[in-house]
Write a protein that holds these residues in place. Structure first.
Motif, PDB file in Angstrom:
ATOM      1  N   LEU A  42      12.343 -77.946  91.209  1.00  0.00           N
ATOM      2  CA  LEU A  42      13.773 -78.134  90.956  1.00  0.00           C
ATOM      3  C   LEU A  42      14.059 -78.354  89.476  1.00  0.00           C
ATOM      4  CD1 LEU A  42      14.601 -80.367  94.040  1.00  0.00           C
ATOM      5  CD2 LEU A  42      15.161 -77.950  93.724  1.00  0.00           C
ATOM      6  N   ILE A  43      13.183 -79.084  88.801  1.00  0.00           N
ATOM      7  CA  ILE A  43      13.347 -79.288  87.360  1.00  0.00           C
ATOM      8  C   ILE A  43      13.200 -77.966  86.621  1.00  0.00           C
ATOM      9  CG2 ILE A  43      12.282 -80.352  85.312  1.00  0.00           C
ATOM     10  CD1 ILE A  43      11.719 -82.808  87.151  1.00  0.00           C
ATOM     11  N   GLU A  44      12.246 -77.149  87.061  1.00  0.00           N
ATOM     12  CA  GLU A  44      12.059 -75.828  86.454  1.00  0.00           C
ATOM     13  C   GLU A  44      13.311 -74.973  86.627  1.00  0.00           C
ATOM     14  OE1 GLU A  44      10.037 -73.053  84.233  1.00  0.00           O
ATOM     15  OE2 GLU A  44       9.345 -75.061  84.733  1.00  0.00           O
ATOM     16  N   ALA A  45      13.911 -75.019  87.809  1.00  0.00           N
ATOM     17  CA  ALA A  45      15.146 -74.272  88.053  1.00  0.00           C
ATOM     18  C   ALA A  45      16.271 -74.795  87.159  1.00  0.00           C
ATOM     19  CB  ALA A  45      15.537 -74.367  89.527  1.00  0.00           C
ATOM     20  N   ALA A  46      16.370 -76.108  87.020  1.00  0.00           N
ATOM     21  CA  ALA A  46      17.403 -76.688  86.159  1.00  0.00           C
ATOM     22  C   ALA A  46      17.204 -76.257  84.710  1.00  0.00           C
ATOM     23  CB  ALA A  46      17.386 -78.213  86.273  1.00  0.00           C
ATOM     24  N   THR A  47      15.959 -76.178  84.269  1.00  0.00           N
ATOM     25  CA  THR A  47      15.659 -75.721  82.912  1.00  0.00           C
ATOM     26  C   THR A  47      16.114 -74.277  82.718  1.00  0.00           C
ATOM     27  OG1 THR A  47      13.778 -77.225  82.764  1.00  0.00           O
ATOM     28  CG2 THR A  47      13.809 -75.378  81.224  1.00  0.00           C
ATOM     29  N   GLU A  48      15.864 -73.445  83.731  1.00  0.00           N
ATOM     30  CA  GLU A  48      16.317 -72.044  83.676  1.00  0.00           C
ATOM     31  C   GLU A  48      17.837 -71.974  83.528  1.00  0.00           C
ATOM     32  OE1 GLU A  48      14.829 -68.899  83.870  1.00  0.00           O
ATOM     33  OE2 GLU A  48      12.938 -69.934  83.489  1.00  0.00           O
ATOM     34  N   LEU A  49      18.536 -72.847  84.235  1.00  0.00           N
ATOM     35  CA  LEU A  49      19.999 -72.829  84.196  1.00  0.00           C
ATOM     36  C   LEU A  49      20.559 -73.334  82.872  1.00  0.00           C
ATOM     37  CD1 LEU A  49      20.840 -73.988  87.808  1.00  0.00           C
ATOM     38  CD2 LEU A  49      20.954 -71.685  86.859  1.00  0.00           C
ATOM     39  N   LYS A  50      19.747 -74.009  82.095  1.00  0.00           N
ATOM     40  CA  LYS A  50      20.175 -74.470  80.771  1.00  0.00           C
ATOM     41  C   LYS A  50      19.916 -73.417  79.705  1.00  0.00           C
ATOM     42  CE  LYS A  50      19.308 -79.289  81.935  1.00  0.00           C
ATOM     43  NZ  LYS A  50      18.395 -80.436  81.744  1.00  0.00           N
ATOM     44  N   GLY A  51      19.257 -72.328  80.084  1.00  0.00           N
ATOM     45  CA  GLY A  51      18.885 -71.298  79.121  1.00  0.00           C
ATOM     46  C   GLY A  51      19.970 -70.257  78.900  1.00  0.00           C
ATOM     47  N   GLU A  52      19.602 -69.273  78.106  1.00  0.00           N
ATOM     48  CA  GLU A  52      20.541 -68.215  77.731  1.00  0.00           C
ATOM     49  C   GLU A  52      20.921 -67.305  78.893  1.00  0.00           C
ATOM     50  OE1 GLU A  52      18.895 -66.017  74.507  1.00  0.00           O
ATOM     51  OE2 GLU A  52      18.623 -67.779  73.249  1.00  0.00           O
ATOM     52  N   ASN A  53      20.032 -67.153  79.861  1.00  0.00           N
ATOM     53  CA  ASN A  53      20.261 -66.229  80.971  1.00  0.00           C
ATOM     54  C   ASN A  53      20.831 -66.910  82.204  1.00  0.00           C
ATOM     55  OD1 ASN A  53      19.192 -64.076  79.464  1.00  0.00           O
ATOM     56  ND2 ASN A  53      17.118 -64.688  80.005  1.00  0.00           N
ATOM     57  N   ARG A  54      21.577 -67.989  82.000  1.00  0.00           N
ATOM     58  CA  ARG A  54      22.127 -68.775  83.106  1.00  0.00           C
ATOM     59  C   ARG A  54      22.888 -67.919  84.119  1.00  0.00           C
ATOM     60  NH1 ARG A  54      24.548 -73.234  85.193  1.00  0.00           N
ATOM     61  NH2 ARG A  54      26.772 -73.258  85.518  1.00  0.00           N
ATOM     62  N   ASP A  55      23.833 -67.127  83.639  1.00  0.00           N
ATOM     63  CA  ASP A  55      24.666 -66.339  84.549  1.00  0.00           C
ATOM     64  C   ASP A  55      23.836 -65.321  85.326  1.00  0.00           C
ATOM     65  OD1 ASP A  55      26.918 -67.730  83.786  1.00  0.00           O
ATOM     66  OD2 ASP A  55      27.486 -66.266  82.251  1.00  0.00           O
ATOM     67  N   GLN A  56      22.910 -64.680  84.646  1.00  0.00           N
ATOM     68  CA  GLN A  56      22.039 -63.699  85.296  1.00  0.00           C
ATOM     69  C   GLN A  56      21.160 -64.376  86.352  1.00  0.00           C
ATOM     70  OE1 GLN A  56      19.517 -61.637  82.568  1.00  0.00           O
ATOM     71  NE2 GLN A  56      18.790 -60.185  84.098  1.00  0.00           N
ATOM     72  N   GLN A  57      20.623 -65.539  86.025  1.00  0.00           N
ATOM     73  CA  GLN A  57      19.768 -66.268  86.960  1.00  0.00           C
ATOM     74  C   GLN A  57      20.569 -66.731  88.180  1.00  0.00           C
ATOM     75  OE1 GLN A  57      16.306 -66.538  86.172  1.00  0.00           O
ATOM     76  NE2 GLN A  57      16.401 -66.828  88.361  1.00  0.00           N
ATOM     77  N   LEU A  58      21.779 -67.243  87.950  1.00  0.00           N
ATOM     78  CA  LEU A  58      22.632 -67.659  89.062  1.00  0.00           C
ATOM     79  C   LEU A  58      22.935 -66.488  89.990  1.00  0.00           C
ATOM     80  CD1 LEU A  58      25.191 -70.083  87.367  1.00  0.00           C
ATOM     81  CD2 LEU A  58      23.521 -70.660  89.135  1.00  0.00           C
ATOM     82  N   LEU A  59      23.234 -65.346  89.405  1.00  0.00           N
ATOM     83  CA  LEU A  59      23.526 -64.160  90.206  1.00  0.00           C
ATOM     84  C   LEU A  59      22.319 -63.764  91.050  1.00  0.00           C
ATOM     85  CD1 LEU A  59      25.490 -61.862  90.897  1.00  0.00           C
ATOM     86  CD2 LEU A  59      24.538 -60.596  88.951  1.00  0.00           C
ATOM     87  N   LEU A  60      21.141 -63.763  90.463  1.00  0.00           N
ATOM     88  CA  LEU A  60      19.918 -63.417  91.183  1.00  0.00           C
ATOM     89  C   LEU A  60      19.668 -64.389  92.332  1.00  0.00           C
ATOM     90  CD1 LEU A  60      17.204 -61.828  91.405  1.00  0.00           C
ATOM     91  CD2 LEU A  60      16.271 -63.532  89.830  1.00  0.00           C
ATOM     92  N   TRP A  61      19.742 -65.675  92.029  1.00  0.00           N
ATOM     93  CA  TRP A  61      19.479 -66.680  93.063  1.00  0.00           C
ATOM     94  C   TRP A  61      20.552 -66.676  94.138  1.00  0.00           C
ATOM     95  CZ3 TRP A  61      18.061 -71.036  89.120  1.00  0.00           C
ATOM     96  CH2 TRP A  61      16.749 -70.829  88.658  1.00  0.00           C
TER      97      TRP A  61
END
Length: 78
Positions: A42-61
């Motif tokens: 979950l922390i790893e996922a939160a780190t991803e969401l703080k990055g530059e590709n937040r919108d892309q990652q949210l869309l994928l998930w």
């Protein structure tokens, strides 16, 4: 009913629903119920969401999650 009771029930319901998502994702079995590993994920996922590709990652998930919910609904009907 007192306002604090309503808020407490809402929070309890939210926590139960979130726990259900952990079960649906099979994280308990896949990690042998290692809560440190689950928290790390979950922390790893939160780190991803703080990055530059937040919108892309949210869309994928979101797409993956929507497909999983749809498959689960189909399985429940069978």
């Amino acid at each position: 009913m007192r306002e604090w009771r309503v808020k407490r029930r809402e929070r309890t319901r939210q926590l139960i629903e979130l726990g259900g998502l952990v079960v649906k994702a099979e994280l308990i079995e896949l990690t042998d119920d290692d809560r440190a590993v689950i928290l790390g994920l979950l922390i790893e996922a939160a780190t991803e969401l703080k990055g530059e590709n937040r919108d892309q990652q949210l869309l994928l998930w979101r797409r993956r999650g929507s497909r999983a919910f749809a498959q689960n609904q189909l399985a429940d009907r069978s």
